[in-house]
Design a protein around this motif. Structure first.
Motif: not given
Lengths: 426, 141
Positions: B34, A362, A359, A353-354, A351, B31-32, A356-357
């Protein structure tokens, strides 16, 4: 860590923004006046090599001369090589040329391609497989799926690409014909049309390690080979593959050979993304097989080829014309895909493009990106070194860029309304 | 911080070939964040079907995807003709799509059923002659 195969000549890079705007995964930034590639995001498609106006990017390859320690050097030419020469109507001349420039033997990758074609037909008949089956031959596609289409991972055909089968067969043949050779004496040289194959051979396929020893660029070998071919030595070798094997060099060749009408062949990275998005959404009619090639025209469009892909494809038609349909078959008592043709493991989802780990983090970062984007001009000029205003906002939130004033157009215009991205990045 | 994130998309009713773009964009954004691949696919399919519906029947509309800590809401709003008989429209294979659209491979009558299948909740709010708003929810845990 994934090792990619695109190399930058710092002296030649002018820091223009051509490559960042063409990179399909937004893997490149201009920092301190030169291009920097993010290895995690690079899929080795070669677009940046293709578009660089200063020729500052090239594919990393080995030189044949550096590997003289191999006592028995075997050339494994990709079928796309056969489309590189004008007025050539036979394969023998090329095979002989390879022997004349110093290889001890030649093993056509097209031979193995014919066996993979047969295995594909068998595989498509097996029960419990996820369809449409996606070809595993183009390493860019396999990597793109692992980065961007995790849901389609199980659609990838778990059969080794022709170069690996060719490598296994070539080594076996050498040892049978020359029992005195030790494993370390034999060098398998793949003559590659593209950078992606170089990366694939370096990195393997999941946990699978490539059986190829050295990758030589088609471009590097071209002039030497042309010289040898012009001498017009009477070939002492015969072609070992037919129309099907050589057909793999251009888009549609692999899929048309499965003798089934329910296939689709697409080439060029943008088209591939469209097809993969469509499969993911389930809005492609029931297809059996999908052949995808990152390069326009298929492998003949690789960055290490010499000829324009369309001319190469036409030339391949003349080379194929007088060949039998296929010269390689699995032993007649085998009605299943041989165990050693399977690859043990497919690449896992990364992943990249994630944000941050975590959520919640993110979500916070995405919210910041949306706010910053409103402040930006929205013209995607690339002057800041990021490929788009959205990417710049993300770079800022990720901390890769320190200040919003790095935007050269900051404060000039406000246009962004929708959350659409203008580019096709991951 | 804000408790939710909204992604807004305009679905252009004039342009059949661009239908499906919002669902591609939404995939990128999820996707960004997660979001797990299977959830992304559910949202994407529901979005895609909804987008196509808005293009075929309603001349376009608006799509909002709202991400909360525990769920994703998809709200598709149009000012089209409305749905006369929702129960009938929900039946697999039922379609009012014109032949011109069917000849393109759309209009199989699977749009609404698929939207329901790939989401955890779906409500249709429709007024004939005024428009339709469909709200779908995909749970995150």
């Amino acid at each position: 860590m994934y090792k990619h195969s695109v190399e930058l000549d710092v002296g030649k890079c002018t820091g223009c923004t051509t490559c960042i705007r063409h990179c399909p995964t937004e893997a490149i930034r201009i920092r301190d006046g030169r291009a920097v590639i993010n290895e995690d995001r690079c899929i080795d498609c070669g677009e940046c090599i293709r578009v660089c106006p200063s020729n500052a990017k090239k594919a990393m390859c080995s030189k044949m001369e550096h590997y003289s320690h191999y006592k028995w050097k075997i050339a494994l030419p990709a079928p796309s090589l056969y489309g590189q020469f004008a007025n050539l109507t036979d394969v023998e001349t090329i095979l002989q040329g390879l022997l004349d420039i110093g290889f001890d033997d030649v093993f056509e990758v097209a031979r193995a391609a014919e066996l993979v074609t047969e295995c594909t037909r068998l595989y498509l008949k097996s029960e419990g497989i996820k369809k449409p089956v996606i070809s595993s031959a183009c390493p860019v596609v396999v990597r793109l799926i692992s980065l961007r289409y995790p849901y389609l991972r199980d659609n990838i055909m778990p059969i080794l690409p022709p170069i690996e089968i060719a490598a296994m067969m070539a080594r076996k043949k050498a040892k049978e014909e020359h029992p005195e050779l030790k494993d370390e004496d034999i060098g398998l040289f793949f003559i590659s049309p593209c950078a992606a194959k170089v990366s694939y051979i370096r990195n393997g396929f999941g946990s699978y390690k490539s059986k190829i020893d050295v990758v030589v660029s088609m471009k590097d070998i071209y002039f030497k080979l042309l010289g040898a071919m012009k001498k017009g030595e009477q070939p002492t070798v015969s072609p070992t593959a037919g129309m099907i094997g050589i057909g793999w060099a251009s888009s549609g060749g692999e899929s048309s050979a499965i003798l089934n009408d329910n296939y689709l062949a697409a080439d060029g990275i943008e088209n591939i993304n469209k097809v993969l998005d469509a499969i993911e959404n389930g809005n492609i009619p029931q297809l059996e097989f999908i052949e995808l090639n990152a390069c326009t025209g298929g492998c003949v469009g690789g960055v290490m080829t010499i000829e324009n892909p369309f001319i190469a494809r036409t030339r391949l038609q003349s080379v194929r014309r007088y060949l039998p349909v296929s010269l390689n078959r699995l032993p007649s008592d085998i009605h299943y895909v041989p165990e050693n043709f399977y690859c043990s493991e497919l690449p896992t989802y990364m992943p990249i493009s994630r944000l941050s780990e975590n959520f919640s983090e993110s979500m916070r970062m995405m919210s910041r990106i949306q706010e910053i984007k409103k402040e930006l001009p929205g013209i995607d000029c690339g002057a800041c070194g990021s490929p788009s205003c959205r990417a710049f906002a993300e770079d800022l939130v990720r901390g890769a860029v320190k200040d919003i004033t790095a935007c050269k157009m900051y404060g000039t215009k406000k246009t962004q309304e929708s959350d659409s991205d203008n580019q096709g990045e991951i | 911080m804000s408790e939710c994130l909204t992604f807004h998309y305009d679905v252009d009713g004039e342009d059949f070939t661009s239908a499906g773009q919002a669902s591609v964009q939404v995939k990128k954004n999820l996707r960004r964040l997660g979001i797990p691949p299977e959830i992304i696919r559910q949202v994407s399919i529901a979005m895609y079907e909804g987008e196509i519906n808005m293009v075929i029947h309603a001349g376009g509309g608006n799509a909002d995807v709202i991400v909360y800590e525990d769920r994703i809401e998809i709200i598709l709003a149009d000012k089209g003709p409305g749905i006369k008989d929702v129960a009938l429209a929900m039946q697999e294979g039922y379609s009012t799509a014109p032949d011109s659209v069917r000849s393109l491979g759309f209009g199989a009558g699977m749009g609404l059923p698929n939207m329901k299948r790939y989401t955890d909740e779906m409500t249709i709010d429709t007024v004939v002659g005024e428009g339709t708003t469909i709200k779908m929810v995909v749970k995150l845990r």
